[in-house]
Design a protein around this motif. Structure first.
Motif, mmCIF file in Angstrom:
data_model
loop_
_atom_site.group_PDB
_atom_site.id
_atom_site.type_symbol
_atom_site.label_atom_id
_atom_site.label_comp_id
_atom_site.label_asym_id
_atom_site.label_seq_id
_atom_site.Cartn_x
_atom_site.Cartn_y
_atom_site.Cartn_z
ATOM 1 N N ASP A 1 0.844 -1.191 0.000
ATOM 2 C CA ASP A 1 0.000 0.000 0.000
ATOM 3 C C ASP A 1 0.883 1.246 0.000
ATOM 4 O O ASP A 1 1.549 1.543 0.991
ATOM 5 C CB ASP A 1 -0.919 -0.021 1.214
ATOM 6 N N GLN A 2 0.881 1.939 -1.133
ATOM 7 C CA GLN A 2 1.761 3.080 -1.272
ATOM 8 C C GLN A 2 1.254 4.265 -0.479
ATOM 9 O O GLN A 2 0.127 4.715 -0.692
ATOM 10 C CB GLN A 2 1.833 3.488 -2.739
ATOM 11 N N GLN A 3 2.077 4.790 0.391
ATOM 12 C CA GLN A 3 1.691 5.962 1.167
ATOM 13 C C GLN A 3 2.076 7.260 0.457
ATOM 14 O O GLN A 3 1.507 8.308 0.757
ATOM 15 C CB GLN A 3 2.350 5.917 2.538
ATOM 16 N N VAL A 4 3.072 7.174 -0.410
ATOM 17 C CA VAL A 4 3.523 8.354 -1.164
ATOM 18 C C VAL A 4 3.501 7.965 -2.644
ATOM 19 O O VAL A 4 4.155 7.002 -3.037
ATOM 20 C CB VAL A 4 4.937 8.791 -0.742
ATOM 21 N N LYS A 5 2.752 8.720 -3.433
ATOM 22 C CA LYS A 5 2.553 8.343 -4.828
ATOM 23 C C LYS A 5 2.986 9.447 -5.776
ATOM 24 O O LYS A 5 2.599 10.602 -5.614
ATOM 25 C CB LYS A 5 1.071 8.036 -5.073
ATOM 26 N N GLN A 6 3.769 9.072 -6.743
ATOM 27 C CA GLN A 6 4.109 9.961 -7.841
ATOM 28 C C GLN A 6 3.572 9.275 -9.085
ATOM 29 O O GLN A 6 4.135 8.311 -9.568
ATOM 30 C CB GLN A 6 5.622 10.184 -7.936
ATOM 31 N N ASN A 7 2.451 9.769 -9.555
ATOM 32 C CA ASN A 7 1.716 9.061 -10.591
ATOM 33 C C ASN A 7 2.256 9.258 -11.998
ATOM 34 O O ASN A 7 1.843 8.550 -12.929
ATOM 35 C CB ASN A 7 0.244 9.450 -10.535
ATOM 36 N N SER A 8 3.146 10.220 -12.164
ATOM 37 C CA SER A 8 3.723 10.434 -13.491
ATOM 38 C C SER A 8 5.144 9.891 -13.515
ATOM 39 O O SER A 8 6.041 10.479 -12.905
ATOM 40 C CB SER A 8 3.748 11.924 -13.840
ATOM 41 N N PRO A 9 5.391 8.799 -14.236
ATOM 42 C CA PRO A 9 6.751 8.242 -14.282
ATOM 43 C C PRO A 9 7.730 9.167 -15.008
ATOM 44 O O PRO A 9 8.930 9.134 -14.735
ATOM 45 C CB PRO A 9 6.591 6.941 -15.053
ATOM 46 N N SER A 10 7.201 9.991 -15.924
ATOM 47 C CA SER A 10 8.104 10.843 -16.686
ATOM 48 C C SER A 10 7.419 12.147 -17.062
ATOM 49 O O SER A 10 6.186 12.239 -17.098
ATOM 50 C CB SER A 10 8.589 10.117 -17.954
ATOM 51 N N LEU A 11 8.253 13.142 -17.330
ATOM 52 C CA LEU A 11 7.760 14.470 -17.717
ATOM 53 C C LEU A 11 8.800 15.095 -18.636
ATOM 54 O O LEU A 11 10.000 15.070 -18.335
ATOM 55 C CB LEU A 11 7.572 15.339 -16.465
ATOM 56 N N SER A 12 8.332 15.651 -19.733
ATOM 57 C CA SER A 12 9.234 16.324 -20.671
ATOM 58 C C SER A 12 8.838 17.783 -20.798
ATOM 59 O O SER A 12 7.655 18.097 -20.998
ATOM 60 C CB SER A 12 9.183 15.638 -22.046
ATOM 61 N N VAL A 13 9.830 18.671 -20.688
ATOM 62 C CA VAL A 13 9.563 20.108 -20.672
ATOM 63 C C VAL A 13 10.612 20.817 -21.534
ATOM 64 O O VAL A 13 11.764 20.371 -21.606
ATOM 65 C CB VAL A 13 9.623 20.640 -19.218
ATOM 66 N N GLN A 14 10.200 21.900 -22.125
ATOM 67 C CA GLN A 14 11.138 22.692 -22.913
ATOM 68 C C GLN A 14 11.954 23.603 -21.998
ATOM 69 O O GLN A 14 11.429 24.131 -20.990
ATOM 70 C CB GLN A 14 10.344 23.550 -23.910
ATOM 71 N N GLU A 15 13.205 23.787 -22.337
ATOM 72 C CA GLU A 15 14.065 24.695 -21.571
ATOM 73 C C GLU A 15 13.425 26.073 -21.449
ATOM 74 O O GLU A 15 12.858 26.598 -22.409
ATOM 75 C CB GLU A 15 15.424 24.827 -22.267
ATOM 76 N N GLY A 16 13.492 26.632 -20.236
ATOM 77 C CA GLY A 16 12.942 27.959 -19.989
ATOM 78 C C GLY A 16 11.499 27.945 -19.507
ATOM 79 O O GLY A 16 11.022 28.934 -18.947
ATOM 80 N N ARG A 17 10.808 26.831 -19.709
ATOM 81 C CA ARG A 17 9.420 26.734 -19.260
ATOM 82 C C ARG A 17 9.358 26.205 -17.831
ATOM 83 O O ARG A 17 10.365 25.846 -17.229
ATOM 84 C CB ARG A 17 8.630 25.809 -20.193
ATOM 85 N N ILE A 18 8.154 26.126 -17.299
ATOM 86 C CA ILE A 18 7.970 25.630 -15.941
ATOM 87 C C ILE A 18 7.831 24.111 -15.940
ATOM 88 O O ILE A 18 7.188 23.529 -16.808
ATOM 89 C CB ILE A 18 6.741 26.291 -15.273
ATOM 90 N N SER A 19 8.475 23.471 -14.970
ATOM 91 C CA SER A 19 8.271 22.041 -14.722
ATOM 92 C C SER A 19 7.458 21.914 -13.446
ATOM 93 O O SER A 19 7.775 22.561 -12.436
ATOM 94 C CB SER A 19 9.596 21.306 -14.531
ATOM 95 N N ILE A 20 6.422 21.091 -13.480
ATOM 96 C CA ILE A 20 5.605 20.848 -12.299
ATOM 97 C C ILE A 20 5.573 19.352 -12.038
ATOM 98 O O ILE A 20 5.078 18.579 -12.856
ATOM 99 C CB ILE A 20 4.174 21.387 -12.476
ATOM 100 N N LEU A 21 6.120 18.959 -10.906
ATOM 101 C CA LEU A 21 6.124 17.558 -10.518
ATOM 102 C C LEU A 21 5.171 17.392 -9.346
ATOM 103 O O LEU A 21 5.200 18.172 -8.394
ATOM 104 C CB LEU A 21 7.532 17.098 -10.131
ATOM 105 N N ASN A 22 4.354 16.367 -9.417
ATOM 106 C CA ASN A 22 3.293 16.188 -8.430
ATOM 107 C C ASN A 22 3.524 14.967 -7.552
ATOM 108 O O ASN A 22 4.181 13.991 -7.956
ATOM 109 C CB ASN A 22 1.943 16.041 -9.132
ATOM 110 N N CYS A 23 2.948 15.043 -6.355
ATOM 111 C CA CYS A 23 3.094 13.969 -5.374
ATOM 112 C C CYS A 23 1.840 13.948 -4.506
ATOM 113 O O CYS A 23 1.369 15.005 -4.067
ATOM 114 C CB CYS A 23 4.337 14.227 -4.529
ATOM 115 N N ASP A 24 1.293 12.773 -4.275
ATOM 116 C CA ASP A 24 0.143 12.619 -3.390
ATOM 117 C C ASP A 24 0.503 11.677 -2.247
ATOM 118 O O ASP A 24 1.329 10.777 -2.425
ATOM 119 C CB ASP A 24 -1.046 12.029 -4.159
ATOM 120 N N TYR A 25 -0.113 11.890 -1.104
ATOM 121 C CA TYR A 25 0.149 11.004 0.017
ATOM 122 C C TYR A 25 -1.155 10.623 0.686
ATOM 123 O O TYR A 25 -2.179 11.290 0.537
ATOM 124 C CB TYR A 25 1.121 11.651 1.017
ATOM 125 N N THR A 26 -1.111 9.523 1.436
ATOM 126 C CA THR A 26 -2.345 9.014 2.033
ATOM 127 C C THR A 26 -2.352 9.131 3.555
ATOM 128 O O THR A 26 -3.416 9.120 4.155
ATOM 129 C CB THR A 26 -2.549 7.543 1.652
#
Lengths: 116, 113
Positions: A1-26
């Motif tokens: 039972d995962q208590q900390v979840k990062q649902n996106s295995p990967s993210l691709s972003v262009q240089e200079g733009r914003i990167s948003i990484l998400n995390c959920d917990y139970t």
């Protein structure tokens, strides 16, 4: 039972733009949250943290937001740079009864690729 | 960089042989941890120590034992290595305190053939 979840295995972003990484917990007992960055063949390095009494913490290009009611936190990187390309781990900790610190529980990580 | 040294950095061993990984710190931190990293699983806690001779199990402790006879050294032993224990192992240290981060070593890549 995962208590900390990062649902996106990967993210691709262009240089200079914003990167948003998400995390959920139970676990509502978590009171301290951290982000780590990991390059290949290296150990994870601490990036930024936030206590549960805050909803935002900023350090240069990195900002972590905490939404306790939603049990959600996010890491914003602005502007993104190619050197930010790495795996990012979200981690959480709770205080044990008696006040001793609990162990860090990690998510599975999100691989960020920042393209020039 | 936090003063954490893991040895060896790479090891290949045969199934059924004992293996010991060493973590050495120069920070005098109370807490020490062993994690393993596997694709699709992130970082999982194997064992941890909250002081000399004080250790406890993490979420994936089966097949592993640890010892901490000195503040600076934390040993992880695989009594009889299996292929499922092929992984990258990380040691981490942490000071006492409510809001303290953990610092990680460079890792040990273990292959069990």
């Amino acid at each position: 039972d995962q208590q900390v979840k990062q649902n996106s295995p990967s993210l691709s972003v262009q240089e200079g733009r914003i990167s948003i990484l998400n995390c959920d917990y139970t676990n509502s007992m978590f009171d301290y949250f951290l982000w780590y960055k990991k390059y290949p063949a290296e150990g994870p390095t601490f990036l930024i943290s936030i206590s549960s009494i805050k909803d935002k913490n900023e350090d240069g290009r990195f900002t972590v937001f905490l939404n306790k009611s939603a049990k959600h936190l996010s890491l914003h990187i602005v502007p993104s740079q190619p050197g930010d390309s790495a795996v990012y781990f979200c981690a959480a900790r709770r205080l044990n009864y008696g006040g001793s610190q609990g162990n860090l529980i990690f998510g599975k990580g999100t691989k960020l690729s920042v393209k020039p | 960089d936090a003063g954490i040294t893991q040895s060896p950095r790479h090891k290949v061993t045969e199934t059924g042989t004992p293996v010991t990984l060493r973590c050495h710190q120069t920070e005098n931190h109370r807490y020490m941890y062993w994690y393993r990293q596997d694709p699709g699983h992130g970082l999982r806690l194997i064992h941890y120590s909250y002081g000399v001779k004080d250790t406890d199990k993490g979420e994936v402790s089966d097949g592993y034992s640890v010892s901490r006879s000195k503040t600076e050294d934390f040993l992880l032993t695989l009594e009889s290595a299996t292929s499922s224990q092929t992984s990258v192992y990380f040691c981490a240290i942490s000071a006492v305190g409510r809001n303290t981060e953990a610092f990680f070593g460079q890792g040990t890549r273990l292959t069990v053939v």
